[in-house]
Design an enzyme around this catalytic site. Structure first.
Site, PDB file in Angstrom:
ATOM      1  N   GLU A 254      23.750 -36.897  -5.335  1.00  0.00           N
ATOM      2  CA  GLU A 254      25.213 -36.889  -5.454  1.00  0.00           C
ATOM      3  C   GLU A 254      25.866 -37.433  -4.179  1.00  0.00           C
ATOM      4  OE1 GLU A 254      26.526 -33.407  -8.441  1.00  0.00           O
ATOM      5  OE2 GLU A 254      25.290 -32.698  -6.765  1.00  0.00           O
TER       6      GLU A 254
ATOM      7  N   GLU B   5      19.456 -29.851 -11.684  1.00  0.00           N
ATOM      8  CA  GLU B   5      20.173 -28.577 -11.693  1.00  0.00           C
ATOM      9  C   GLU B   5      20.038 -27.809 -12.999  1.00  0.00           C
ATOM     10  OE1 GLU B   5      22.115 -31.087  -8.529  1.00  0.00           O
ATOM     11  OE2 GLU B   5      21.280 -31.420 -10.518  1.00  0.00           O
TER      12      GLU B   5
END
Length: 693
Positions: free
Chosen positions: A105, A125
Site C-alpha cells: 500500500e 489482510e
C-alpha cells in the site's frame, strides 16, 4: 533506528530497516515522514527513493504492535501515504523480495514503482479477517485492473512481480543492481517533472457490475463463516463506483467494522499464536542447536512412512528401518505411491518424485542408523515395544544424537529412562497422516536438554510443521483434552442423543467432523484399547459403556464397514445405523436411564466446555505454557473451527463466568464427576479475566 536516510547523486534514499521484514511500526512510519520532509528541505535533492534493507521491501504492519496503542498512533499509514503523495519531488518505491500488506500500500502511494524480478506481491489482510486498510482496495484495481486485483485481495495470495510486469503496477522491472537502477529512474522522473498518482486512474472493466455480483455470490458461498472476503468485494466495488476519497473512507469504515468481528479476532489470534508457539519461556532464542543432516525412522508403517516423507520433502536423507523385509517393502511402496499420486495431480514433477525417493534408504539393520543425527521411533503404541527399541538405540546410535518417540499418550520420561542419555530424548508426536497434518506436539521430558528442544523446534519449522511444546502427561495436550470431549459424547448417548445428532450439532458449530464419524474413521478399537488401559490405571475415570458394546459387536468403523454408522463398499459416506441406534437405546434402558430430548446447544456446550475445562487444568499444571498453545494444537491437529480461534479463545469470547456457570450446572447432572471445574477458570472468572488477557 528503523529508517536510514542518505543522499546519493541528487536522490534522497529512504531505507526501511526494521528486521525481519521491515514492518511499518510507529518508529518506521515516523522515519519515513521525517525522511520525506528532510528531502523536501534539501535543494540538492531532486527525487526520493524508498526501499527496504535486508530481505524485504516491507512485509506490512509490524506484528509486534498488534493490539497495542502504537498500531494506531499518528502518523498512521494513511498519513504517511498522504505525505508521500503530496511530495513536490517524485517518490519512487524500489521493491524487492517481499512487498505485502501495508508495504505494498505504501508503494502504491508513491508516484512510481520499480521492482526487482521475483518479488513477492500480496495484500494478505483477508487471512486475518480484515481487508487492506490503507487504500489497497482502491489503488490496486486502478493499477492492475478490476478482476486481477479482486482475485488478489479476496484470496490474499502471493503473486510474483514477474507476472505483474505488464499490469500497470510497475513502471520498470530492473535486472541487476536494484538501487542503482532505482536512482537512475528517479533522476529521469525528476527531469520529466511528472508525479503521477494511482488515485487519479479510473478502474476500467467491460461489465463491472455483473462481474462484481458474480464475485460476491461466489465468495459468499465459499467463505460463509468469514465476513472479510465479501467485505473485500464491497470495498473494491467502491473503487469502481465512488470518487477515490469517498472510496478510501468507505474502505476504512469496513476495516474498522471487521477489526471488531470475532472472526478477525480468531484469525489474528491464530496468526500470532503460531509465532508464539515457537517461543519457549526458558529456552533463549540464541540457544545453540545441533545439526540435523541425517534422519532415521524406526517403523515403516503408516506413521513411519508419513514421518519420513516430511524430511524427504525438506531435502534431508532418511533411513527407514523395519524388522521384516515384507513390512519394509510395503512401507517404501506406500511412500512411492503417495509421491506418484501427487505427481498425477500436478503437485510434483516425476523428477522431484525420483529425487525424494533417492534420499530414502530402507534397512533391516540398526547398524545402518549409527550416524543418524535424529532418530524417530514410530512403532506400536505399547511400552514394552518402546522399551526394546530405545534400549537398542542407546547401544547403537552415536552420542549426541536426538532420540525421539512418536508416542501419542505414553510417558516420555519413562521412555527416556530406558537409555543412558535421557537429556537427548524428546517426544515428537506427529498427527496422521503425518505428511499432511501441520501439528507436531513436541513433548519435553523432565531431563530433555534445552539444545535438544531448540533443535527440534528448528527442524519442525524446516519440515513446515506448527510445533507446540507439551509437558509430560497422559495424552499430552491434544489427546488428554480430546478424551474428555469423547467422554461427554458417550454420556450424551446414554442420556438421549444419537450419534447423528451429536455429530451434526458439533459440525454445525464448525468442526470438520463429529466425534462418532471421527471414531469410525480412526478406528473405534483404538479408543476401546485406551479405555481398557484406563480401567487398570485409572479405575476412578468413568466412561459410557456404549462404545465397548459397539466394539464387542465388531463395529470398528470404516475399515470393517460398520461402526457408529453403516458404510457401503467404496463409499465413505456415513449412513445412520438402525441397529446401532437400537443398541444405544437398549443400553440406556439397561442402565435404568429414562432418555430425554437433548438440545443441540447442550451438545455443543458439553463437548466444547469439556475441552476448555481440561485445557485450563493443563495450563495450571504447566503442561502447556500459554493458552494460545492449546488453541494451536486444536486448530492445526483436531479440526477446531478456525473462525472461532480455538477452545480457549472461544471460552474468552463467551466469557469465563458463563463457562463456569455451565460447568457447575453440568456437574450436578448425569456423570457429574466428570465436571470438576478447573481452579484456573474459577480464579479468572472471579477476576473478570480471560485465558488470553
Amino acid at each position: 533506528m528503523t529508517v536510514e536516510y542518505k543522499v546519493q547523486d541528487g536522490v534522497a534514499l529512504i531505507t526501511l530497516d526494521n528486521p525481519p521484514v521491515n514492518g511499518l511500526g510507529h518508529a518506521t512510519r515516523l522515519g519515513v515522514v521525517a525522511g520525506v520532509a528532510r528531502a523536501a528541505d534539501d535543494d540538492s535533492v531532486r527525487a526520493i527513493v524508498i526501499t527496504g534493507a535486508g530481505k524485504a521491501f516491507s512485509g506490512g504492519a509490524d506484528i509486534r504492535e498488534f493490539n497495542t496503542p502504537k498500531a494506531a498512533q499518528e502518523p498512521s499509514l494513511h498519513t504517511v501515504i498522504r505525505i508521500v503523495e503530496a511530495s513536490a519531488k517524485p517518490v519512487v518505491a524500489a521493491l524487492h523480495s517481499v512487498a505485502m500488506g501495508g508495504g505494498l500500500e505504501l508503494a502504491m502511494g508513491c508516484h512510481y514503482r520499480v521492482t526487482a524480478p521475483g518479488t513477492q506481491i500480496a495484500l494478505p489482510e483477508v487471512k486475518l479477517g480484515l481487508l487492506p486498510g490503507a487504500g489497497g482496495t482502491q489503488r490496486l484495481p486502478r493499477a492492475i485492473g478490476l478482476e486481477p486485483a479482486l482475485n488478489m485481495i479476496v484470496s490474499g495470495d502471493t503473486v510474483m512481480s514477474d507476472a505483474l510486469a505488464d499490469s500497470g503496477l510497475f513502471d520498470e522491472v530492473i535486472d541487476g543492481d536494484l538501487l542503482a537502477g532505482a536512482i537512475a529512474f528517479a533522476q529521469r522522473a525528476a527531469e520529466s517533472g511528472k508525479r503521477p498518482l494511482l488515485r487519479e486512474r479510473k478502474v476500467a472493466h467491460e461489465n463491472a457490475e455483473g462481474f462484481l455480483q458474480f464475485a460476491r455470490n461466489t465468495v459468499a458461498a465459499m467463505a460463509k463463516n468469514f465476513p472479510a472476503p465479501v467485505k473485500c468485494v464491497d470495498a473494491v466495488q467502491a473503487a469502481v463506483q465512488k470518487r477515490f476519497d469517498d472510496g478510501i473512507q468507505y474502505e476504512r469504515s469496513l476495516f474498522i467494522e471487521l477489526m471488531y468481528t470475532p472472526q478477525s479476532r480468531a484469525l489474528r489470534h491464530a496468526f500470532l499464536g503460531e509465532r508464539a508457539a515457537a517461543k519457549i519461556p526458558d529456552v533463549p532464542e540464541d540457544t545453540p542447536v545441533c545439526k540435523v543432516e541425517r534422519v532415521a525412522v524406526i517403523g515403516a508403517g503408516t506413521m513411519g512412512g508419513g514421518i519420513a516423507m516430511n524430511f524427504l520433502n525438506a531435502g534431508i536423507p532418511v533411513t527407514i528401518l523395519e524388522t521384516k523385509q515384507e513390512a519394509l517393502d510395503r512401507g517404501v511402496a506406500t511412500i512411492r505411491k503417495n509421491y506418484e499420486n501427487s505427481a498425477k495431480k500436478g503437485k510434483l514433477t516425476q523428477e522431484k518424485v525420483e529425487e525424494r525417493m533417492a534420499r530414502l534408504t530402507p534397512t533391516l539393520s540398526y547398524d545402518d542408523i549409527r550416524d543418524a543425527d535424529l532418530v524417530i521411533e514410530a512403532v506400536f503404541e505399547e511400552m514394552g515395544v518402546k522399551e526394546s527399541v530405545f534400549k537398542r538405540l542407546d547401544e547403537v546410535v552415536k552420542p549426541g544424537a536426538i532420540l525421539a518417540s512418536n508416542t501419542s499418550t505414553l510417558d516420555v520420561d519413562r521412555i527416556a529412562s530406558f537409555t543412558k542419555r535421557p537429556q537427548d530424548v524428546v517426544g515428537m508426536h506427529f498427527f496422521s497422516p503425518a505428511n499432511v497434518m501441520k501439528l507436531l506436539e513436541v513433548v519435553r521430558g523432565a531431563k530433555t536438554s534445552k539444545d535438544v528442544l531448540a533443535t527440534v523446534m528448528r527442524i519442525a519449522k524446516k519440515i513446515r510443521k506448527t510445533a507446540v511444546v507439551s509437558g509430560v502427561c497422559d495424552g499430552f495436550i491434544g489427546n488428554r483434552m480430546i478424551e474428555q470431549y469423547g467422554r461427554q459424547a458417550g454420556f450424551l448417548l446414554d442420556e438421549g442423543a444419537l450419534p447423528e445428532q451429536v455429530d451434526k450439532a458439533i459440525e454445525k458449530f464448525g468442526f470438520a467432523m463429529g466425534p462418532f464419524r471421527m471414531g469410525d474413521l480412526a478406528g473405534n478399537d483404538i479408543g476401546w484399547a485406551i479405555r481398557k488401559r484406563r480401567a487398570v490405571e485409572r479405575p476412578d475415570m468413568t466412561y459410557s459403556k456404549t462404545g465397548d458394546v459397539l466394539c464387542e459387536l465388531g463395529h470398528f468403523g470404516q475399515k470393517t464397514g460398520a461402526g457408529w454408522y453403516d458404510y457401503k463398499a467404496g463409499d465413505r459416506k456415513a449412513y445412520p445405523s438402525q441397529a446401532v441406534n437400537e443398541m444405544i437405546e437398549q443400553h440406556s434402558r439397561d442402565l435404568g436411564i429414562k432418555r430425554r430430548k437433548i438440545s443441540d446447544e447442550e451438545i455443543v456446550e458439553r463437548l466444547v466446555y469439556a475441552l476448555v475445562n481440561e485445557g485450563a487444568k493443563i495450563l495450571e499444571e504447566g503442561i502447556a505454557s500459554k493458552a494460545s498453545d492449546v488453541d494451536m494444537v486444536y486448530l492445526t491437529g483436531y479440526g477446531f473451527p478456525l473462525f472461532v480461534g480455538g477452545p480457549m479463545l472461544y471460552a474468552d469470547t463467551v466469557g469465563l463466568h458463563n463457562v463456569l456457570q455451565a460447568v457447575r450446572r453440568y456437574s450436578k447432572g448425569y456423570r457429574g464427576e466428570a465436571w470438576q471445574p478447573a481452579p484456573l477458570i474459577e480464579r479468572l472468572a472471579e477476576q473478570g479475566k480471560g485465558f488470553n488477557d
